[in-house]
Enzyme design. Structure first.
Site, mmCIF file in Angstrom:
data_model
loop_
_atom_site.group_PDB
_atom_site.id
_atom_site.type_symbol
_atom_site.label_atom_id
_atom_site.label_comp_id
_atom_site.label_asym_id
_atom_site.label_seq_id
_atom_site.Cartn_x
_atom_site.Cartn_y
_atom_site.Cartn_z
ATOM 1 N N SER A 264 0.779 -1.168 0.230
ATOM 2 C CA SER A 264 -0.053 -0.122 0.113
ATOM 3 C C SER A 264 0.838 1.125 -0.058
ATOM 4 C CB SER A 264 -0.818 0.103 1.236
ATOM 5 O OG SER A 264 -0.106 0.621 2.514
ATOM 6 N N ASP A 265 0.463 2.410 -0.480
ATOM 7 C CA ASP A 265 1.032 3.411 -0.261
ATOM 8 C C ASP A 265 0.858 4.038 1.262
ATOM 9 O OD1 ASP A 265 2.500 6.264 -0.630
ATOM 10 O OD2 ASP A 265 1.357 6.326 -2.665
ATOM 11 N N TRP A 266 1.489 4.949 1.937
ATOM 12 C CA TRP A 266 1.462 5.496 2.977
ATOM 13 C C TRP A 266 0.000 5.718 3.733
ATOM 14 C CZ3 TRP A 266 6.032 7.246 6.175
ATOM 15 C CH2 TRP A 266 5.620 7.602 7.432
ATOM 16 N N GLY A 267 -0.354 4.900 4.474
ATOM 17 C CA GLY A 267 -1.812 5.050 5.064
ATOM 18 C C GLY A 267 -2.941 4.623 4.494
ATOM 19 N N ALA A 268 -2.690 4.049 3.241
ATOM 20 C CA ALA A 268 -3.739 3.913 2.529
ATOM 21 C C ALA A 268 -4.779 2.720 2.702
ATOM 22 C CB ALA A 268 -3.226 3.628 0.831
#
Length: 716
Positions: A264-268
């Site tokens: 995932s991207d950051w916090g996604a």
């Protein structure tokens, strides 16, 4: 380690240990300073055992620190599994190269590969294993700040650069070549199509458009062997990518046969709640694991709820096992089980920012700087002219651009520093010059210097923070103070050469009367040297735009390969009821593929060897290119094709091939392109990629606007 042993290792892990392998934490959690991790631990609800078993670490650099963390991690991990160190190495590690949009403007695939190889070498010796690059998102709206991370608006060109980046990062033997790192292609999918150019915004497009324009770049990176894929923040057909089962299970895993890691991207993962498709972190965890997300970056939905979901029967433990196995396989592909410290070496860190790397950065920056305008051949400068170098970017070291994580401005070369190698007749101000609100004293000094000079180099543009992630702009003109400075200088000296440092195509209204415009982008550590090389003619410009510059921000999104319309402007330019604006033209100010040289090239005798193409044969298109000047130069010859009648509406032209040729003064050469049936295929209504029989235009020229066309037919 053999595959059977990896599978056995998964079976030996407890449920909690397997869940922790899916967690990625920032390097602060492994800091020796307790206060750096205590607060975040409490905030995220983490325990020491989560940190000890978290499968991957984000944003660490330095061989000593990497070795320390790996050693402590393996000592605390019950099974001795090594951790994996990842970071954003986008256009250089410590030696910073031009931003990707500038690299795209080089049209030089070997240069892109070299950039990636050097970046990998510096990152690997610093202990890193994975880079979150390349970003191959197709971009058409310069208001979006992250266009600086893309190689442009064209699917074909983006795909070729995607391949080059992956090859440069990973090499041919990732397991044994410790000077390479694994590549993570991003952001899957269509992040570059955010509505209104606003970062993190909704994306809304048909599946056909997604497949035809946006997916080819990712597919090319995967075919080149990219080991990881990162999810995008946006929606795809109404479903956030990070929870989109169709996108990752059906398209990525089944159609593209990708068996690597999805991160995932950051916090996604947690952001699925804010998108409104998950009620809470537990549901977010279920959606993400079912979609096929293997690593959760910097949120803890998996950590807190995945075991519970498995124990209650809501999630099959087999989904967890396959995710863990993929992560272990990546660690094995990197050789970490045999060599947990891999390429990390304090002794070898001397390669970082080495003279050889700086020279490569300078040469690649030269190839990325676009000469947009050169009225009356005001450029190149000569060393006997008195030149005023003024403006906010003249002495600035703010030339690296966003995502230059380990780069240091103080190590970068300013334009003024680069110019001093070419001339002793420079007029330079002493006053500090602000980008947005320069003092009256600084402006007065600049005007005074301009009045005394033969020519003026007016260095303008964006500050680094104005482009990149979370840096969308509704107004992409130059700051008003810079336009006012241009007007004040023009009043005393019209011989103005504008240089631009920026991370996106700009609306250049306000500086139209400049005699020359040089688009330097954010050119990296050697920016000032490379730009001076261009200005004084030590390097003959070769770059061509990979993203169109609008006449006005009101035109965006603007791109060369737009679809045909039912009332095309060209059919009746003087009529009202055609597709046009009342106050500006339909066309880009500087179109895709455009760029000038100090040489002048002409195109003659565009011919094809036959007019009928079949799936079994090919057509050879040949054009004669002549360097009409005395100076050796490089020309980028571009081939475009238009399908005149298709099942669905087709673009007015599409790039299909290009060649860069070096011609001595007055030299002529024939350049040939092979046109095949495969080049004519596109995505139909039923999502099949096939060609249609019928008439086509083949167009060749120096850019997407100035083309010579010939007609041929596909017979099936």
């Amino acid at each position: 380690m053999e595959q059977a042993k990896l599978t056995a290792l998964v079976q030996e892990m407890t449920l909690a240990e397997k869940v922790d392998q899916l967690l990625q934490l920032a390097a602060d959690f492994y800091s020796q300073a307790a206060e750096e991790k205590t607060g975040p631990m409490t905030e995220m609800g983490l325990k020491d055992e989560n940190i000890q078993n978290a499968g991957t670490i984000l944003g660490l650099a330095g061989a000593s620190e990497a070795k320390r963390i790996q050693k402590e991690y393996m000592e605390k991990n019950r099974l001795g599994i090594p951790t994996l160190l990842m970071a954003d190495i986008i256009h250089g590690f410590r030696t910073i190269f031009p931003i990707p949009l500038a690299l795209g403007s080089s049209w030089d695939l070997a240069a892109a590969e070299e950039m990636a190889q050097i970046s990998a070498k510096e990152a690997a010796v610093s202990g890193l294993h994975v880079t979150f690059s390349p970003m191959v998102d197709l971009v058409r709206d310069p208001r979006w700040g992250r266009v600086m991370e893309s190689t442009g608006e064209d699917p074909y060109l983006n795909a070729r650069f995607a391949e080059s980046f992956v090859k440069g990062y990973q090499g041919d033997d990732l397991k044994n070549d410790f000077t390479r790192v694994a590549a993570c292609v991003k952001h899957f999918a269509a992040y570059g199509a955010a509505l209104a150019g606003r970062d993190y915004n909704t994306v809304n497009m048909s599946e056909r458009q997604l497949r035809e324009s946006y997916l080819p770049g990712y597919k090319a990176a995967l075919d080149a062997g990219a080991k990881l894929v990162m999810t995008s923040f946006n929606t795809v057909d109404g479903i956030p990518a990070t929870g989109n089962k169709w996108l990752f299970r059906d398209v990525l895993r089944q159609e593209y046969d990708f068996d690597g890691v999805v991160i995932s991207d950051w916090g996604a993962v947690k952001e699925l709640i804010f998108h409104g498709v998950a009620a809470d972190e537990k549901q977010a965890a279920q959606l993400a694991i079912e979609a096929g997300v293997d690593i959760e970056m910097m949120t803890t939905c998996y950590t807190h709820y995945l075991a519970e979901l498995i124990e209650e029967g809501s999630v099959d433990e087999a989904l967890l096992d396959e995710a863990v196995l993929r992560i272990l396989e990546l660690k094995n592909d990197l050789g970490l089980f045999e060599n947990p410290y891999r390429g990390a070496s304090v002794e070898d860190e001397k390669v970082i920012l080495s003279p050889e790397h700086r020279q490569a950065a300078r040469e690649i920056a030269q190839k990325s700087i676009v000469l947009l305008k050169n009225k009356a051949d005001i450029l190149p400068l000569n060393s006997e002219e008195t030149v005023a170098i003024i403006g906010p970017a003249a002495a600035s070291h703010d030339v690296l651009g966003a995502w230059s994580w380990q780069g240091k401005m103080e190590e970068a070369v300013s334009l003024l520093e680069g110019a001093q190698a070419y001339s002793s007749h420079l007029l330079v101000g002493k006053e500090e010059f602000d980008y947005f609100a320069p003092s009256q004293k600084a402006v007065a000094e600049a005007v005074s210097l301009a009045q005394k000079a033969d020519k003026v180099v007016l260095a303008l543009g964006e500050a680094e923070w104005m482009s990149g992630e979370a840096a969308s702009r509704s107004d992409i003109t130059l700051p008003k103070a810079q336009i006012a400075l241009f007007e004040a200088v023009k009043a005393v000296n019209p011989n103005i050469i504008v240089t631009l440092y920026n991370g996106r195509p700009l609306d250049l209204n306000g500086i139209d009367e400049a005699k020359a415009i040089v688009e330097a982008w954010f050119a990296g550590t050697e920016a000032g040297n490379a730009l001076a090389d261009i200005l004084w003619g030590a390097f003959n410009p070769t770059a061509r735009l990979s993203m169109s510059f609008p006449e006005s921000v009101g035109q965006v999104p603007i791109f060369y390969n737009c679809d045909s319309t039912g009332r095309p402007y060209e059919s009746a330019p003087n009529e009202k009821y055609v597709s046009k604006y009342l106050d500006v033209s339909n066309y880009a100010k500087y179109p895709f593929g455009f760029g000038l040289s100090y040489s002048q090239f002409s195109y003659q005798d565009v011919v094809i060897d036959q007019t009928e193409l079949t799936p079994e044969n090919q057509i050879l298109l040949t054009v004669t290119i002549t360097n009409e000047s005395e100076q050796t130069g490089k020309e980028t010859v571009q081939l475009y094709i238009q399908d005149l009648v298709g099942q669905v509406v087709r673009p007015i032209k599409e790039l299909k091939a290009f060649q860069q040729v070096v011609l001595a003064g007055k030299e002529s050469r024939k350049v040939s392109f092979a046109i095949t049936e495969e080049m004519l295929r596109y995505v139909h209504q039923d999502q099949r990629t096939i060609s249609d029989a019928g008439a086509f235009l083949a167009m060749v020229g120096p850019n997407s606007r100035d083309l010579t066309a010939v007609t041929f037919n596909l017979v099936k």
